[in-house]
Design an enzyme around this catalytic site. Structure first.
Site, PDB file in Angstrom:
ATOM      1  N   GLU A 173       0.824  -1.224   0.000  1.00  0.00           N
ATOM      2  CA  GLU A 173       0.000   0.000   0.000  1.00  0.00           C
ATOM      3  C   GLU A 173       0.852   1.265   0.000  1.00  0.00           C
ATOM      4  OE1 GLU A 173      -3.069  -0.165   3.033  1.00  0.00           O
ATOM      5  OE2 GLU A 173      -4.109  -1.787   1.961  1.00  0.00           O
ATOM      6  N   GLU A 292      -5.387  -8.333  -0.316  1.00  0.00           N
ATOM      7  CA  GLU A 292      -6.127  -8.024   0.924  1.00  0.00           C
ATOM      8  C   GLU A 292      -7.569  -7.776   0.520  1.00  0.00           C
ATOM      9  OE1 GLU A 292      -4.663  -5.076   3.689  1.00  0.00           O
ATOM     10  OE2 GLU A 292      -2.586  -5.586   3.222  1.00  0.00           O
TER      11      GLU A 292
HETATM   12  O1  AHR Z   1      -5.191  -5.754   7.025  1.00  0.00           O
HETATM   13  C1  AHR Z   1      -5.036  -4.626   7.830  1.00  0.00           C
HETATM   14  C2  AHR Z   1      -4.291  -3.505   7.146  1.00  0.00           C
HETATM   15  O2  AHR Z   1      -5.086  -3.033   6.102  1.00  0.00           O
HETATM   16  C3  AHR Z   1      -2.983  -3.848   6.476  1.00  0.00           C
HETATM   17  O3  AHR Z   1      -1.897  -3.790   7.333  1.00  0.00           O
HETATM   18  C4  AHR Z   1      -2.862  -2.784   5.437  1.00  0.00           C
HETATM   19  O4  AHR Z   1      -2.119  -3.212   4.319  1.00  0.00           O
HETATM   20  C5  AHR Z   1      -4.292  -2.430   5.093  1.00  0.00           C
HETATM   21  O5  AHR Z   1      -4.506  -1.076   5.085  1.00  0.00           O
END
Ligand code: AHR
Length: 523
Positions: A173, A292
């Site tokens: 990210e 994610e």
């Molecule tokens: O999954 C929780 C968080 O969400 C992770 O660390 C990050 O990559 C995202 O913003």
């Protein structure tokens, strides 16, 4: 009573089902690692200090790959802190989650756990505070057989054989201003490309994932992907996409249509990939790594939960975003899995974020039990049943108006088929109406219904019912009644309860004949 029609044909193939679609994620964050997968004092702890009760649930859940060690955590992580004798490992401030990191679980321990869980590691490198040298060093330490300082250090640390990690994320990210070492697309694209080049020199067999957008609402979404791919397209196999959904301001219809949002998000990234590959005249594919995804009540995180980012305390493994999932959330997770399957021609892998305690399908209490959240069930059942190819399904049904996505189908569906089975994954988005489903199986005739299960609100509950430490089985899959197959196996009728996720497994007609023909062809 709402109605829907579905037509399925074995020859209309989207793409093969990849086990990689059913990955998950363990971050050094909150209680994901400590008191999640690892708790040496727990009554079920095994020789390595891993909780056996959690391991058993992980195996039952059935994830294929696990992303590690972050997430935001990785952007401040010094990997060498987490190897070598445990007593000598430094305790550090984790600035991503305002926590104390003891490094008692590091690469070796996690690899041992991954072996025990039967999963493949997807390793992220730190492109926040670090860069080329450290990424290459970690890769050499992990994958080089022997005879160099770093590979021999790994051997001295207890692993004679390389870890053999294939999947590597180039940071996490990096488009987000919350990220340690946040970068512009140009800055990140250059760094990712140069890191990728050197990593491939260390080990040309690896697959690299460039970091895409943190969500579709990022102001840089689109231009970020384009710029990053302009720098990295020759060097990477995947670009990531992160997607979290929640019910906002009681707008449940939009929430239930989250899979439509994910379909469109994937479509938009796929179009950019195609554009960049074409403009560069590159004859290759770049997959989308949805590394994610989940339901996450971020509004609660930012306003209600007492997490250390708000209180300012420095503590070890604090409780962070331990969302308790409802029936509604399980239905949405089921439909997001459908979206991943529907887009199997573009999505090369996907990771439910996360695995234990932190926005997770598995919860555990220190010294106490571990249990399955509602969202565990659609994941486990889909991961176990989706095999062969994803088929394109033709849907004809009523539509519901949503604020976020416009008019969407009441029925959300994915279909997979191999030689033996045809499997339907079905979501009825109506809060109040059962859905009578009529399936035309002329193109995929069936012999029998092998199983039909559903997740919906229990008779003594409502759509907010969740599984808790006290009631761990309040929401479990139940038999889906009223599924009938016509004598010629060409027509199926089913009644989907309101707000439900269902799975119907059919034995394919002539399954034996098809298998035999295939075996003969092989012979
Ligand atoms: O999954 C929780 C968080 O969400 C992770 O660390 C990050 O990559 C995202 O913003």
């Amino acid at each position: 009573m709402a109605t829907a029609r579905l037509r399925i044909d074995r020859t209309e193939i989207v793409a093969p089902v990849s086990a990689r679609l059913f990955g998950s994620f363990v971050e050094h964050m909150g209680r994901s690692v400590y008191t999640g997968i690892y708790e040496p004092e727990h009554p079920t702890a095994n020789f390595d200090g891993f909780r056996q009760d959690v391991l058993d649930l992980v195996r039952e859940l059935g994830p294929s790959i696990i992303r590690y060690p972050g997430g935001n955590f990785v952007s401040g992580f010094r990997w060498e802190d987490s190897v070598g004798p445990r007593g000598e490992r430094p305790v550090r401030l984790d600035l991503a989650w305002h926590s104390i990191e003891t490094n008692q679980v590091g690469l070796h321990e996690f690899a041992d756990w991954a072996d025990q869980a039967g999963v493949e590691i997807m390793q992220a490198v730190n492109l926040g505070t670090r860069g080329i040298e450290d990424a290459a060093a970690l890769l050499e330490y992990s994958n080089h057989p022997a005879g160099t300082a770093l590979s021999d250090a790994r051997r001295a640390d207890g692993r004679a054989e390389p870890f053999g990690i294939t999947l590597w994320c180039l940071g996490n990210e990096m488009d987000g201003p919350w990220q340690i070492g946040h970068k512009t697309a140009e800055e990140y694209g250059r760094l990712a490309a140069e890191t990728a080049r050197v990593m491939k020199w260390v080990d040309p067999t690896i697959e690299l994932v460039a970091a895409g957008s943190s969500n579709a609402e990022m102001p840089t979404f689109g231009s970020w992907e384009r710029t990053v791919l302009e720098h990295t397209a020759e060097l990477v196999e995947h670009i990531s996409l992160h997607a979290y959904y929640e019910e906002l301001d009681g707008d449940v219809d939009s929430f239930l249509a989250s899979a439509v949002g994910l379909d469109r998000y994937i479509g938009a990234v796929a179009a950019i990939i195609d554009d960049v590959l074409e403009s560069k005249n590159l004859d290759k594919t770049i997959g989308i790594s949805v590394d994610e995804w989940n339901v996450w009540y971020q509004t609660r995180f930012n306003t209600v939960d007492k997490h250390p980012l708000l209180t300012g305390d420095w503590v070890e493994h604090p409780r962070i975003i331990e969302d308790e999932y409802s029936v509604t959330d399980a239905v949405v997770v089921g439909s997001l899995l459908n979206s991943l399957l529907r887009n199997a021609d573009r999505v090369s892998m996907a990771n439910l974020a996360q695995l234990v305690n932190v926005i997770a399908p598995i919860r555990s209490e220190p010294g106490g039990p571990a249990w399955r959240q509602t969202t565990f069930h659609p994941f486990a059942l889909t991961a176990a049943a989706a095999r062969g190819n994803v088929l394109r399904a033709e849907v004809d049904c009523e539509r519901v108006d949503t604020v976020r996505y416009g008019a969407v189908d009441l029925l959300d569906v994915a279909v997979t088929a191999d030689d033996a089975d045809v499997v339907l994954f079905l979501v009825n988005r109506s809060l109040t109406e059962p859905l009578t489903l009529s399936v035309d199986l002329t193109g995929a005739p069936a012999d029998s219904v092998l199983a039909a299960q559903s997740i919906h609100a229990p008779a003594d509950g409502d759509r907010f019912t969740s599984n808790t430490e006290v009631h761990p089985d309040a929401v479990v899959p139940v038999a889906l009644t009223g599924v009938t197959l016509s004598g010629d196996g060409r027509h199926l009728q089913a009644e989907l309860p309101p707000l439900s996720w269902s799975i119907v497994r059919l034995r394919a007609r002539d399954a034996g004949v098809m298998r035999e023909a295939k075996e003969n062809n092989r012979g």
